[in-house]
Design a protein around this motif. Structure first.
Motif, mmCIF file in Angstrom:
data_model
loop_
_atom_site.group_PDB
_atom_site.id
_atom_site.type_symbol
_atom_site.label_atom_id
_atom_site.label_comp_id
_atom_site.label_asym_id
_atom_site.label_seq_id
_atom_site.Cartn_x
_atom_site.Cartn_y
_atom_site.Cartn_z
ATOM 1 N N SER A 44 45.622 64.415 64.964
ATOM 2 C CA SER A 44 45.250 65.766 65.371
ATOM 3 C C SER A 44 44.632 66.502 64.181
ATOM 4 N N ILE A 45 43.907 67.573 64.467
ATOM 5 C CA ILE A 45 43.290 68.389 63.423
ATOM 6 C C ILE A 45 44.049 69.708 63.320
ATOM 7 N N PHE A 46 44.610 69.947 62.146
ATOM 8 C CA PHE A 46 45.388 71.168 61.924
ATOM 9 C C PHE A 46 44.520 72.181 61.183
ATOM 10 N N VAL A 47 44.306 73.331 61.814
ATOM 11 C CA VAL A 47 43.475 74.385 61.235
ATOM 12 C C VAL A 47 44.358 75.562 60.845
ATOM 13 N N GLU A 48 44.159 76.060 59.627
ATOM 14 C CA GLU A 48 44.953 77.200 59.175
ATOM 15 C C GLU A 48 44.108 78.101 58.277
ATOM 16 N N HIS A 49 44.313 79.415 58.412
ATOM 17 C CA HIS A 49 43.633 80.381 57.564
ATOM 18 C C HIS A 49 44.478 80.659 56.319
ATOM 19 N N HIS A 50 43.809 80.941 55.218
ATOM 20 C CA HIS A 50 44.477 81.219 53.953
ATOM 21 C C HIS A 50 43.938 82.528 53.391
ATOM 22 N N SER A 51 44.822 83.307 52.843
ATOM 23 C CA SER A 51 44.398 84.590 52.263
ATOM 24 C C SER A 51 44.451 84.506 50.740
ATOM 25 N N PHE A 52 43.376 84.948 50.101
ATOM 26 C CA PHE A 52 43.286 84.985 48.643
ATOM 27 C C PHE A 52 42.781 86.356 48.226
ATOM 28 N N THR A 53 43.380 86.895 47.204
ATOM 29 C CA THR A 53 42.947 88.181 46.674
ATOM 30 C C THR A 53 41.988 87.945 45.522
#
Length: 323
Positions: free
Chosen positions: A38-47
């Motif tokens: 499966s393809i796992f997609v996740e957003h990441h936050s960087f300052t």
């Protein structure tokens, strides 16, 4: 300038272990192929520090800041992708008793320490290969030649760095693991090229596009190497006495390295918006080098690239429609 040029500067990415990271209007996202396929997609936050300190967003300075932040973020996401892809899983029965004791005793701290040591050794190796060795080589050859090469110090050292870089990448690219990583690199480029062309993001559409891109990190490194030849050649003529003292010359080159990186960053931004003869000439070596640092991806790898890109764009461009 085409209508899709508005998208070019806003999308970029990086190949990961069994995945791709993309940055776009919706921020940063990763798509990782899991062990179950499966393809796992996740957003990441960087300052970004330049968003807090306006001075750091000025031309040239922003290139230095962006390089440092990219290195930090890239390292974190590589470790993240290794974990998500199952690369860190292993059979404890295969460990020696000493290795098992270390794992039980220190756990994640041990891995962190090993990673930190590997990073330091990597930086040291880069310094030795691309800073110290070229200077040492030139000094020895120039001494043997009776000093007749003094005026060519910056050029000779720069050309030697390019040769070392090309040979190193060519050798590394032959390993099985790196070949697969470079396939994800190719999928990243081809997906972006498809998007910038205004086509629907499908596997068949992406496959038609080139895996070579002028804003690639490989091109950035080559631009830095080319700029360093020019800048260090000028510095060697301005400070001929310092150039003859190995330690002082190394320190001077290190002091000017951030400026070289900043100028290289500004050129890459310029190259993303223009397609003139100057851009083509300076970009040509980096594009050629991408024959080593990218490989043609398989359909399943292209799927990962597409998913990472879809996660950071507002919508998919539709041909010649207004953007």
């Amino acid at each position: 300038m085409s209508k899709n040029k508005t998208h070019i500067a806003s999308v970029g990415g990086q190949a990961l272990i069994e995945g791709v990271m993309m940055q776009g209007p919706k921020g940063t996202a990763t798509a990782i192929r899991k062990p179950d396929s499966s393809i796992f997609v996740e957003h990441h936050s960087f300052t970004h520090i330049k968003d807090k300190i306006k001075l750091l967003g000025f031309p040239v300075i922003r290139g230095i800041v962006n390089f440092i932040e990219s290195m930090i973020m890239g390292y974190r996401l590589l470790m993240y992708s290794a974990e998500q892809s199952g690369m860190e899983e292993y059979d404890t029965e295969e460990l020696s008793k000493f290795e098992q004791w270390l794992q039980d005793k220190f756990g994640d701290k041990l891995m962190g320490a090993i990673t930190a040591i590997a990073s330091v050794l990597g930086i040291l190796l880069a310094f030795l290969l691309f800073m110290y060795f070229p200077v040492l080589f030139f000094n020895k050859v120039n001494e043997w030649a009776g000093g007749v090469l003094t005026d060519w110090q910056g050029t000779i050292e720069g050309v030697l760095k390019i040769i070392i870089f090309v040979v190193y990448i060519a050798l590394v690219s032959r390993t099985k693991e790196i070949k697969r990583l470079f396939m994800y690199h190719g999928a990243e480029h081809k997906s972006i090229a498809c998007y910038e062309a205004g086509e629907e993001l499908t596997v068949e559409n992406v496959k038609k596009h080139t895996r070579f891109h002028p804003r690639c990190g490989t091109s950035f490194i080559f631009v830095i190497l080319i700029f360093s030849i020019i800048i260090y050649s000028v510095i060697a003529k301005v400070f001929p006495g310092i150039a003859q003292v190995r330690v002082l010359w190394l320190l001077l080159k290190l002091a000017f390295l951030p400026i070289v990186m900043g100028l290289g960053y500004e050129f890459i931004r310029y190259a993303g918006r223009h397609d003139n003869l100057f851009v083509k000439i300076v970009s040509a070596p980096g594009l050629w080098m991408q024959r080593f640092t990218t490989n043609e991806p398989t359909d399943d790898i292209i799927e990962v690239g597409i998913e990472s890109l879809k996660a950071v764009i507002d919508d998919e461009p539709k041909g010649d429609e207004e953007q």
